[in-house]
Write an enzyme that holds these catalytic residues in place. Structure first.
Site, PDB file in Angstrom:
ATOM      1  N   ASP A 170      10.008 -50.654 -14.837  1.00  0.00           N
ATOM      2  CA  ASP A 170      10.998 -49.570 -14.912  1.00  0.00           C
ATOM      3  C   ASP A 170      10.768 -48.670 -16.117  1.00  0.00           C
ATOM      4  OD1 ASP A 170      12.518 -50.773 -12.678  1.00  0.00           O
ATOM      5  OD2 ASP A 170      13.051 -52.292 -14.159  1.00  0.00           O
ATOM      6  N   HIS A 185      10.550 -47.130  -7.840  1.00  0.00           N
ATOM      7  CA  HIS A 185      10.502 -46.162  -8.920  1.00  0.00           C
ATOM      8  C   HIS A 185      11.082 -44.839  -8.446  1.00  0.00           C
ATOM      9  CE1 HIS A 185       6.432 -46.492  -7.049  1.00  0.00           C
ATOM     10  NE2 HIS A 185       6.599 -45.208  -6.868  1.00  0.00           N
TER      11      HIS A 185
END
Length: 429
Positions: A13, A41
């Site tokens: 992340d 994502h």
């Protein structure tokens, strides 16, 4: 020719999607070399936010060819749902190509994932339950199903039946579940064959020929260094090698052809799921980073654990990936917080560790040693050059660079593609 590998330097992340989106428009191919639909994502293009799970962010490039490499494990249902969702919003996914050697996630892999996590109880790893681990387990056990297998019904049926001989014994006798019918799995895979066939290529051949012709290739790694099955915080890791070496294996591009290794790292640290996290915050600042940083998992909806920047991890990631450059993201989130602690080393039972501790137990008991720098109050989201940043922001970035083991070539000051300061262009070396 340029072959650039993008690697998360923390626990995922970090903003790899943004980095790929920026560079993906400047290269000829964007390859996802590992992982599956377990690591999402977010990419912002033209004010539109796209949440991708299985597809590489390069699929949103108007010119690059996106490829799912041989190291990826593919859930076909999830793949086509994602493609259809993008095309419904006007995106063009027709250039997508898939390695014939990539492995497929079967419905029984997802079943095994869920029952195993339930069985482990408090000892559970905290997987996404999408069958990624069991698929990789079948791969290394040599009982996996590859993309190429669904074009030969006889081979497909043989492999499915072989895999279920053992799995059904486990499901029925150990977990008290119903046996899975092999023919249902065979028909599930065959239902996707016609749509999948035009996408399948010899990815290794295509990519190496492209590099030989002087073209540019970007390898978009999933997950991150600290989730690597060999180099991460084992056993709280993923089932593949999302490090630079793994990108080479998962794409078929030899390591000597990689020209840049670009680490993606946040200006603070986050983690999803269980496992040690030395700089984790349990106070108002943890909540602040979570809220202002929008730290909620794309794939799971789980809130991310948040902590301060950890330069021990950054140095470790630089070492195992051979980073030539860093892309720092979310610097803007730290605006106006007063003081910013930076972890420069660990204390383990009274002993200072400037590098990663040797054992899992030592890392679990590591206490961060901090130094503190003043934050800035000015809005930095419109800054275009490094000199546009407030002096305190410049000082913070330079200190992180000193501590982290590679030069900082990109700085993200907002979620948009254009909210990025470029200090060095990795395409130019």
């Amino acid at each position: 020719m340029a072959a650039i590998v993008i690697v998360g330097a923390q626990w995922g992340d970090e903003g790899k999607g943004k980095a790929t989106d920026i560079l993906g428009g400047l290269v000829d191919y964007v390859v996802k070399p590992n992982g599956g639909n377990n690591a999402g994502h977010t990419v912002v293009v033209g004010g539109e936010k796209y949440e991708l799970k299985l597809l590489p962010a390069g699929v949103l490039s108007e010119t690059a060819t996106p490829i799912l490499g041989n190291g990826v494990v593919i859930n076909l249902e999830a793949l086509f749902e994602e493609i259809d969702g993008l095309e419904a919003r006007g995106a063009d996914a027709s250039r997508l190509r898939i390695s014939a050697n990539a492995h497929l996630v079967a419905p029984y892999h997802q079943v095994m994932d869920r029952v195993q996590e339930r069985f482990l109880g408090k000892r559970a790893i905290g997987t996404t339950g999408r069958g990624i681990g069991p698929t990789y387990a079948d791969k290394v056990s040599r009982v996996g199903i590859r993309v190429q297998d669904i074009f030969d019904e006889s081979i497909l049926r043989q492999k499915v039946e072989s895999a279920l001989d053992y799995k059904n014994q486990v499901l029925v006798k150990m977990y008290n579940r119903k046996a899975i019918v092999a023919e249902e799995i065979v028909q599930y895979f065959l239902s996707y064959a016609d749509r999948l066939r035009p996408m399948v290529i010899d990815a290794t051949l295509v990519l190496n020929e492209a590099l030989d012709q002087g073209k540019h290739v970007l390898m978009e790694g999933g997950q991150a260094t600290m989730l690597d099955v060999d180099h991460g915080t084992y056993p709280f890791v993923t089932s593949s090698n999302p490090t630079a070496g793994g990108a080479s294996v998962g794409s078929g591009i030899g390591p000597t052809k990689i020209t840049s290794s670009l680490g993606i790292i946040k200006a603070y640290t986050t983690r999803v799921g269980a496992g040690p996290f030395p700089t984790e915050l349990f106070d108002k600042w943890g909540e602040y980073l979570q809220t202002v940083g929008g730290e909620v998992g794309v794939n799971t909806g789980r809130k991310r654990r948040c902590g301060w920047y950890d330069s021990v991890i950054a140095r470790y990631a630089s070492r195992v990936n051979g980073f030539t450059d860093y892309f720092l993201t979310k610097l803007d989130v730290l605006t106006g917080i007063g003081e910013i602690p930076i972890c420069v080393a660990y204390d383990v039972d009274g002993v200072r560790h400037d590098e990663m501790p040797l054992t899992q137990s030592e890392f679990h008991h590591a206490t961060p040693i901090f130094e503190t720098m003043p934050a800035w109050d000015e809005d930095i989201t419109d800054c275009k050059t490094f000199e546009d940043l407030p002096q305190k922001a410049q000082d913070y970035v330079r200190r992180l660079e000193e501590l982290s083991g590679a030069r900082f070539s990109y700085i993200g000051v907002g979620p948009g593609r254009d909210q990025t300061i470029v200090l060095h262009d990795v395409l130019e070396g």
